[in-house]
Design an enzyme around this catalytic site. Structure first.
Site, PDB file in Angstrom:
ATOM      1  CE  LYS A   1      -5.110   2.012   2.744  1.00  0.00           C
ATOM      2  NZ  LYS A   1      -3.942   1.364   3.371  1.00  0.00           N
TER       3      LYS A   1
ATOM      4  CE  LYS B   1      -6.680  -1.380   2.881  1.00  0.00           C
ATOM      5  NZ  LYS B   1      -5.301  -1.867   3.146  1.00  0.00           N
TER       6      LYS B   1
ATOM      7  CG  ASP C   1      -2.016  -1.009   1.186  1.00  0.00           C
ATOM      8  OD1 ASP C   1      -1.890  -1.975   0.399  1.00  0.00           O
ATOM      9  OD2 ASP C   1      -2.992  -0.871   1.942  1.00  0.00           O
TER      10      ASP C   1
END
Length: 282
Positions: free
Chosen positions: A212, A241, A150
Site C-alpha cells: 500500500k 493498494k 493495514d
C-alpha cells in the site's frame, strides 16, 4: 520471532545509481533483490521466495465500487461518523470500511450479514510503535471482527537500512493476523526510490497480501510511478493498494490502470459519482 539486528546498506555501482534516478529496469531490481536475500538469509522465518502462493488480489473484473476501501481515519471521527460510513458502504457495495482500531467492533456489528468487510489500521499513522504493540493491536482487531489489517512499516528503520528489523516487524504482524489479509503501508512519499523498492521486497518476503502506498497523513499520497514499481515487485499474487489523495473518478481509474487492485478513499461518493461522501475528509 527475533532476528539478529544488523544494518545492511545496499551499495550500487555508479552506473546503477544513475539508473535508480528513474523507474528501475529488471537488472536493477534483480540486483537489489539478490542483495536483500543475502542480507536476510539468517533471519528466522525468512525464505527467498514470497510466501503468498494464491492470489490475494480479488477479482480482476470487479466494478469500481468493489475496489474501494471506504475510509474514515480522521482523528476526531465520532460514533455517528462511523455509522454513516457503514451505511454508505452498504448502499455503495464497496469492498470494505476502514476504521480506527477502536471502532472495529462497532463496524463489525453494523456490517454483519453484508458483503462489506471491516478493515482497520495498525501502528497508524507513523509506524514507529514497537512490534509488540503492533502485534497486540492486530490480535485485538482480529478478535473484534477485522477482516483486513493495514499496518504501517517502520519508516525510520527502513531508511536506516535495518532490513532485518523491518522484516521482523512485518512478519510478526502477519503471524498475529492469523491468516487475515495484511496490507503493508510503505508511506512512499517519505522514501527514496531505493527504499521504496527494498521496502516492497521485504513486505512481500514477510507475507504481505498487499503493498500500500500511503497513510494519507504524510507529505504525499498515491503516485502513478510508485504504483508501477509496487505492481512490478508484487507480481501476480500480491495486491497493490493506492491511497492518499484519490478524490476523482479519473484519478481512481488511472491508479487501477497503473497497477492498483484496491483504492483507499474517503471521497467514495465523488469517485462513484454520488453525492454522499463527496467532500469527506480522510
Amino acid at each position: 520471532m527475533i532476528c539478529a539486528t544488523t544494518t545492511r546498506t545496499i551499495t550500487l555501482t555508479g552506473e546503477l545509481e544513475i539508473r535508480m534516478e528513474e523507474i528501475p529496469g529488471a537488472q536493477t531490481l534483480n540486483l537489489l533483490r539478490a542483495q536483500l536475500v543475502d542480507a536476510l538469509a539468517t533471519c528466522p522465518g525468512f525464505r527467498p521466495e514470497y510466501p503468498v502462493t494464491t492470489s490475494r488480489r480479488g477479482g480482476a473484473k470487479d466494478g469500481l465500487a468493489r475496489r474501494i476501501d471506504h475510509t474514515l481515519l480522521k482523528q476526531g471521527a465520532t460514533r455517528q461518523d462511523v455509522l454513516r460510513r457503514c451505511a454508505e458502504a452498504r448502499n455503495g457495495a464497496v469492498w470494505s470500511v476502514c476504521v480506527p482500531s477502536n471502532r472495529v467492533s462497532l463496524g463489525a456489528g453494523q456490517l454483519a450479514g453484508s458483503t462489506v468487510k471491516v478493515c482497520t489500521v495498525v501502528g497508524f499513522p507513523f509506524g514507529y510503535a514497537t512490534t509488540e504493540a503492533k502485534v497486540a493491536e492486530t490480535r485485538t482487531a482480529v478478535q473484534q471482527g477485522a477482516a483486513e489489517i493495514d499496518m504501517v512499516v517502520p519508516v525510520g528503520l527502513l531508511n536506516d537500512g535495518d532490513w532485518t528489523a523491518v522484516f521482523q516487524d512485518i512478519r510478526s504482524v502477519v503471524e498475529a493476523a492469523d491468516q487475515k489479509l495484511v496490507k503493508v503501508i510503505l508511506e512512499t512519499s517519505e522514501l527514496s526510490l531505493e527504499s521504496k523498492i527494498i521496502g516492497s521486497y521485504i513486505a512481500c518476503f514477510a507475507g504481505a497480501g498487499f503493498l500500500k502506498t500511503s497513510t494519507g497523513f504524510a507529505s504525499g499520497g498515491a503516485v502513478l510511478d510508485d504504483l508501477h514499481i509496487l505492481r512490478t515487485i508484487a507480481g501476480d499474487k500480491i495486491g497493490v493498494k493506492a491511497s492518499g489523495g484519490i478524490r476523482t473518478t479519473e484519478f481512481a481509474l488511472a491508479c487501477l490502470k497503473a497497477g492498483a487492485d484496491r483504492l483507499g478513499a474517503s471521497a467514495t461518493g465523488a469517485i462513484l459519482g454520488k453525492q454522499q461522501g463527496a467532500n469527506a475528509d480522510y
